[in-house]
Design an enzyme around this catalytic site. Structure first.
Site, PDB file in Angstrom:
ATOM      1  N   GLU A   1     -30.320  -4.641  15.827  1.00  0.00           N
ATOM      2  CA  GLU A   1     -31.034  -5.922  15.791  1.00  0.00           C
ATOM      3  C   GLU A   1     -32.022  -5.966  14.630  1.00  0.00           C
ATOM      4  OE1 GLU A   1     -30.289  -8.480  17.472  1.00  0.00           O
ATOM      5  OE2 GLU A   1     -29.355  -7.868  19.358  1.00  0.00           O
TER       6      GLU A   1
ATOM      7  N   HIS B   1     -25.227  -3.001  24.026  1.00  0.00           N
ATOM      8  CA  HIS B   1     -25.297  -4.306  23.366  1.00  0.00           C
ATOM      9  C   HIS B   1     -25.483  -4.158  21.856  1.00  0.00           C
ATOM     10  CE1 HIS B   1     -26.242  -8.468  22.528  1.00  0.00           C
ATOM     11  NE2 HIS B   1     -27.440  -8.121  22.077  1.00  0.00           N
TER      12      HIS B   1
ATOM     13  N   HIS C   1     -23.216 -11.525  16.968  1.00  0.00           N
ATOM     14  CA  HIS C   1     -23.228 -11.583  18.422  1.00  0.00           C
ATOM     15  C   HIS C   1     -21.973 -12.217  19.010  1.00  0.00           C
ATOM     16  CE1 HIS C   1     -27.333 -10.379  17.849  1.00  0.00           C
ATOM     17  NE2 HIS C   1     -27.609 -10.426  19.131  1.00  0.00           N
TER      18      HIS C   1
ATOM     19  N   ASN D   1     -27.940 -15.024  15.935  1.00  0.00           N
ATOM     20  CA  ASN D   1     -26.732 -14.533  16.600  1.00  0.00           C
ATOM     21  C   ASN D   1     -25.733 -13.907  15.621  1.00  0.00           C
ATOM     22  OD1 ASN D   1     -27.188 -15.314  19.435  1.00  0.00           O
ATOM     23  ND2 ASN D   1     -27.219 -17.389  18.618  1.00  0.00           N
TER      24      ASN D   1
ATOM     25  N   HIS E   1     -20.458  -9.963  21.611  1.00  0.00           N
ATOM     26  CA  HIS E   1     -20.365 -10.350  23.018  1.00  0.00           C
ATOM     27  C   HIS E   1     -18.928 -10.273  23.520  1.00  0.00           C
ATOM     28  CE1 HIS E   1     -24.356 -12.855  22.902  1.00  0.00           C
ATOM     29  NE2 HIS E   1     -24.557 -11.555  22.916  1.00  0.00           N
TER      30      HIS E   1
ATOM     31  N   LYS F   1     -38.636 -12.896  13.821  1.00  0.00           N
ATOM     32  CA  LYS F   1     -38.127 -13.666  14.949  1.00  0.00           C
ATOM     33  C   LYS F   1     -39.088 -14.777  15.334  1.00  0.00           C
ATOM     34  CE  LYS F   1     -35.799 -13.646  19.327  1.00  0.00           C
ATOM     35  NZ  LYS F   1     -35.067 -12.874  20.346  1.00  0.00           N
TER      36      LYS F   1
ATOM     37  N   GLU G   1     -32.858 -23.248  20.414  1.00  0.00           N
ATOM     38  CA  GLU G   1     -31.600 -23.010  19.703  1.00  0.00           C
ATOM     39  C   GLU G   1     -30.766 -24.274  19.542  1.00  0.00           C
ATOM     40  OE1 GLU G   1     -27.793 -20.235  20.348  1.00  0.00           O
ATOM     41  OE2 GLU G   1     -29.660 -19.094  20.411  1.00  0.00           O
TER      42      GLU G   1
ATOM     43  N   LYS H   1     -35.663 -16.382  25.784  1.00  0.00           N
ATOM     44  CA  LYS H   1     -34.299 -16.464  26.317  1.00  0.00           C
ATOM     45  C   LYS H   1     -34.176 -15.527  27.513  1.00  0.00           C
ATOM     46  CE  LYS H   1     -31.203 -17.705  22.514  1.00  0.00           C
ATOM     47  NZ  LYS H   1     -30.057 -17.203  21.704  1.00  0.00           N
TER      48      LYS H   1
ATOM     49  N   ARG I   1     -39.701 -22.730  41.028  1.00  0.00           N
ATOM     50  CA  ARG I   1     -39.564 -23.576  39.828  1.00  0.00           C
ATOM     51  C   ARG I   1     -40.374 -23.084  38.631  1.00  0.00           C
ATOM     52  NH1 ARG I   1     -39.640 -27.671  43.954  1.00  0.00           N
ATOM     53  NH2 ARG I   1     -37.550 -28.588  44.171  1.00  0.00           N
TER      54      ARG I   1
ATOM     55  N   ARG J   1     -32.056 -21.485  14.993  1.00  0.00           N
ATOM     56  CA  ARG J   1     -32.233 -20.263  15.780  1.00  0.00           C
ATOM     57  C   ARG J   1     -30.903 -19.559  16.010  1.00  0.00           C
ATOM     58  NH1 ARG J   1     -35.849 -19.209  21.302  1.00  0.00           N
ATOM     59  NH2 ARG J   1     -35.094 -17.086  21.650  1.00  0.00           N
TER      60      ARG J   1
END
Length: 361
Positions: free
Chosen positions: A182, A262, A245, A242, A249, A224, A234, A140, A118, A238
């Site tokens: 990026e 990527h 992205h 993206n 993606h 960032k 997000e 993330k 956990r 935030r």
């Protein structure tokens, strides 16, 4: 040596930036609470840096797992392999997971740390430009699914991010360019001055000039950190991070995560987003051309790509995490250095932008 703080209350941490940090025990000691350390890396990075990091962390029970390189490793199957390996040790709740590698390693290691018993602490040691300026910061973590990128994961902040800029010396030029994508993103969404700086200094960045690299990493991490501090999970702004992205993606998923890096897909996605922004009258042609040309100068793909059905791209975009109540949300430009989250984009213009960059469109 530069320190960029990420202020998140009890989850706050520092990003440490400089050459040779991987060899300095003081960059790690205070953030490893127990005797056990579990290093996760891959078969490209391990021969270069694993022994050095083990030596830095000596005096503890140091265990390791070396994963195969590549985006295809970012899967539930690999995630399960990591947990199995930690249980075999067995790792207890005081273990510190250390991610040594690029974005795939960092995302997998962070997700494992978030899930094992956990949640256990972890430290990011990113070795690619993309991971240094983006994926190692902000908490993330997760894995891909055939239906889309990063659809399974958790928010789990690192205890510390140790960025050894000297590791970029062993980075292939294609990977370096992928990281620059990026960097350009940060400039486009909120830092017009940084965009102009990149236009003037791109050659120095690609030549790995130490001053240029330090500036790029520090400014990107600082940009960032500001966004993450305002919106850790997000729920709002935030999502500006993206930019490109949602398109990117979809390109990655459509090509099975094994053709485009990527950052390459994100670079093309930013060009597509800029094209759509121009079609919608949000930016003028000059802003579009500046965006495309800087991405091109970074050594990233900028021409229409063959072999992908535009309708497939559009369908995959609908599975993006930012879709709410069935409505696609996109990050679009209002100017160089100004971006906005937009919902309900004209479908015809969206498809025109997709088709413009699909050679089969």
């Amino acid at each position: 040596m530069t320190t960029v703080p990420v202020g998140l209350g009890p989850r706050s941490y520092d990003i440490r930036i400089g050459p040779g940090l991987i060899d300095r025990p003081e960059e790690f000691d205070a953030w490893i609470g127990g005797r056990q350390v579990f290093i996760i890396t891959n078969d490209v990075v391990a021969p270069l840096y694993l022994d050095r990091l083990r030596q830095t962390l000596s005096g503890r029970q140091v265990h390791q797992l070396v994963l195969p390189d590549g985006e295809t490793a970012k899967s539930l199957s690999t995630f399960s392999d990591i947990l199995d390996a930690m249980l075999v040790v067995p790792c207890d709740r005081t273990v510190t997971v250390v991610a040594l590698g690029g974005g795939v390693v960092g995302d997998l290691a962070g997700f494992a740390a978030a899930s094992y018993q956990r949640g256990v602490p972890f430290i990011q040691v990113p070795t690619t430009l993309l991971s240094q300026v983006d994926s190692s910061v902000g908490g993330k973590t997760g894995v891909n699914h055939p239906s889309g990128k990063n659809l399974i994961g958790a928010f789990h902040q690192p205890r510390r991010v140790v960025i050894d800029t000297s590791t970029l010396a062993t980075l292939p030029s294609r990977e370096l360019s992928a990281g620059v994508a990026e960097v350009i993103k940060y400039a486009l969404i909120g830092d017009a001055g940084f965009f102009s700086w990149l236009e003037d200094h791109m050659d120095s960045v690609l030549a790995l000039d130490s001053g240029a690299v330090s500036h790029v990493v520090s400014v990107s991490c600082a940009n960032k950190a500001v966004v993450v501090e305002r919106d850790e999970r997000e729920s709002g702004q935030r999502a500006l991070l993206n930019l490109g992205h949602t398109f990117g993606h979809a390109i990655e998923a459509a090509t099975g995560y094994d053709s485009w890096l990527h950052g390459e897909a994100v670079g093309m996605g930013m060009i597509m987003a800029a094209h759509l922004s121009m079609s919608l009258g949000r930016i003028d042609e000059q802003a579009f051309v500046r965006t495309r040309d800087l991405i091109r100068r970074a050594g990233l793909p900028s021409e229409p790509f063959p072999g992908i059905d535009p309708e497939r791209i559009r369908a995959l975009m609908q599975g993006d995490k930012k879709v709410l109540h069935g409505r696609l949300r996109l990050v679009l430009l209002n100017d160089i250095g100004q971006a906005e989250i937009v919902e309900g984009v004209d479908e015809r213009l969206l498809m025109e932008s997709i088709r413009s960059f699909c050679a089969d469109g």
